[in-house]
Design an enzyme around this catalytic site. Structure first.
Site, PDB file in Angstrom:
ATOM      1  N   LEU A   7       0.812  -1.222   0.000  1.00  0.00           N
ATOM      2  CA  LEU A   7       0.000   0.000   0.000  1.00  0.00           C
ATOM      3  C   LEU A   7       0.844   1.271   0.000  1.00  0.00           C
ATOM      4  O   LEU A   7       1.939   1.326   0.550  1.00  0.00           O
ATOM      5  CB  LEU A   7      -0.922  -0.013   1.225  1.00  0.00           C
TER       6      LEU A   7
ATOM      7  N   HIS B 136      -3.500   4.303  -2.475  1.00  0.00           N
ATOM      8  CA  HIS B 136      -4.498   3.455  -1.818  1.00  0.00           C
ATOM      9  C   HIS B 136      -5.142   4.208  -0.638  1.00  0.00           C
ATOM     10  O   HIS B 136      -6.352   4.156  -0.438  1.00  0.00           O
ATOM     11  CB  HIS B 136      -3.852   2.181  -1.273  1.00  0.00           C
TER      12      HIS B 136
ATOM     13  N   GLN C  93      -5.554 -12.359 -12.990  1.00  0.00           N
ATOM     14  CA  GLN C  93      -5.390 -11.155 -13.809  1.00  0.00           C
ATOM     15  C   GLN C  93      -3.962 -10.954 -14.289  1.00  0.00           C
ATOM     16  O   GLN C  93      -3.665  -9.984 -14.970  1.00  0.00           O
ATOM     17  CB  GLN C  93      -5.907  -9.915 -13.078  1.00  0.00           C
TER      18      GLN C  93
HETATM   19  P1  AMP Z   1      -3.702  -2.052  -6.898  1.00  0.00           P
HETATM   20  O1  AMP Z   1      -3.317  -2.400  -5.507  1.00  0.00           O
HETATM   21  O2  AMP Z   1      -2.570  -1.582  -7.747  1.00  0.00           O
HETATM   22  O3  AMP Z   1      -4.573  -3.086  -7.551  1.00  0.00           O
HETATM   23  O4  AMP Z   1      -4.627  -0.770  -6.768  1.00  0.00           O
HETATM   24  C1  AMP Z   1      -5.777  -0.772  -5.950  1.00  0.00           C
HETATM   25  C2  AMP Z   1      -6.562   0.489  -6.231  1.00  0.00           C
HETATM   26  O5  AMP Z   1      -5.755   1.630  -5.949  1.00  0.00           O
HETATM   27  C3  AMP Z   1      -6.994   0.605  -7.702  1.00  0.00           C
HETATM   28  O6  AMP Z   1      -8.306   1.131  -7.750  1.00  0.00           O
HETATM   29  C4  AMP Z   1      -5.995   1.584  -8.262  1.00  0.00           C
HETATM   30  O7  AMP Z   1      -6.485   2.314  -9.361  1.00  0.00           O
HETATM   31  C5  AMP Z   1      -5.761   2.493  -7.064  1.00  0.00           C
HETATM   32  N1  AMP Z   1      -4.488   3.196  -7.202  1.00  0.00           N
HETATM   33  C6  AMP Z   1      -3.265   2.647  -7.418  1.00  0.00           C
HETATM   34  N2  AMP Z   1      -2.339   3.603  -7.527  1.00  0.00           N
HETATM   35  C7  AMP Z   1      -2.984   4.785  -7.398  1.00  0.00           C
HETATM   36  C8  AMP Z   1      -2.572   6.148  -7.430  1.00  0.00           C
HETATM   37  N3  AMP Z   1      -1.306   6.488  -7.623  1.00  0.00           N
HETATM   38  N4  AMP Z   1      -3.510   7.103  -7.241  1.00  0.00           N
HETATM   39  C9  AMP Z   1      -4.820   6.751  -7.058  1.00  0.00           C
HETATM   40  N5  AMP Z   1      -5.266   5.497  -7.006  1.00  0.00           N
HETATM   41  C10 AMP Z   1      -4.366   4.522  -7.182  1.00  0.00           C
END
Ligand code: AMP
Length: 282
Positions: A33, A37, A61
């Protein structure tokens, strides 16, 4: 914060909360995280009674086994971070909890998953739809929060919710960036110091391309972005597409749509980074 590992136990807890009239906000993640997040969690906390977060690195995925293997994982650090937020329920399931039987569902998203991430990571969005629909089934959220950083994912999730007729409100949150502009990502942890130094060029080029776009056509803007980033020996553009923000279809001129987004994927060595820029917003 309550840590729950079983799907059944989580579902039971979510039902209890719903029956008590609580609005559940859900933030699905793959862990490792960062502030991106945490911003989703804050947004969820500001509009919901209870915030649930999941950490699950979803194998279906990943179209590349080595990428799945390399994906950063640090549950202890994640728990410490989450304990400082308004997350009340943390769901950390095993693969067996999410997929007691292999998930054979094949979704049809038309052209939405044939382009960009879908084209270069075949099967990726089918896996995303499988895991998110299953997570929704378990966590029973009223609202679910997704980052605009994964722009195509957001469009696909909305399409999935519509297709499956789910009663979940999808809320989008803006991209959170490092001070030097690099979009925050769990994958940034895998960058070498030299790659990390080069990586902000992606966002910098995207931002500057908005000015460039004011006096140049789409083809020239596209070519300019790709060329500038590829000049850096540590970076290689996989794709850069300028698309309609709803249909994800390529636009040929700036007047064609009132919602235009540029989406990019760039390799820094083996690390694949994505980002996007809005040229015209609704
Ligand atoms: P992930 O853990 O990469 O699957 O991301 C989980 C959620 O966090 C997803 O909805 C991503 O789009 C969001 N997320 C990841 N990086 C960012 C960021 N830099 N800014 C905003 N949301 C993010």
């Amino acid at each position: 914060m309550e840590l729950i590992e079983s799907a059944e136990a989580f579902h039971f807890r979510a039902q209890q909360l719903r029956e008590a009239g609580k609005i559940i906000g859900f933030v699905p993640t793959m862990g490792a995280l960062h502030q991106g997040h945490l911003s989703l969690i804050e947004l969820a906390a500001s509009t919901c009674d209870v915030v649930a977060v999941s950490i699950f690195v979803n194998p279906t995925q990943f179209n590349d086994a080595a990428d799945l293997e390399r994906y950063p994982r640090d549950l202890e650090k994640d728990r410490t971070l989450l304990s400082q937020t308004r997350c009340e329920l943390l769901f950390v399931p095993t693969v067996k909890e999410i997929y007691p039987k292999a998930d054979k569902r094949v979704f049809d998203f038309g052209s939405l998953d044939k382009v960009m991430e879908g084209k270069y990571r075949p099967g990726h969005f089918n896996g995303v739809a499988q895991v998110v629909s299953r997570l929704f089934e378990i966590t029973q959220p009223h609202k679910a929060f997704f980052g605009e950083k994964d722009f195509q994912q957001l469009v696909l999730i909305r399409a999935m919710v519509h297709q499956l007729n789910l009663d979940v409100q999808i809320v989008a949150a803006p991209i959170i960036r490092e001070p030097d502009g690099l979009a925050m990502s769990s994958r940034n942890a895998n960058l070498t110091p030299a790659q990390r130094k080069s990586a902000p060029l992606i966002a910098d080029t995207l931002f500057k391309s908005r000015n460039f776009a004011a006096s140049n056509d789409i083809d020239a803007t596209r070519a300019e972005v790709i060329e500038k980033i590829n000049l850096d020996p540590n970076l290689e553009v996989e794709y850069f597409e300028i698309v309609d923000g709803l249909s994800l279809e390529r636009v040929d001129n700036w007047a064609e749509s009132d919602y235009i987004v540029g989406c990019i994927a760039v390799f820094a060595g083996k690390v694949r980074l994505i980002d996007n820029v809005v040229y015209k917003s609704r």
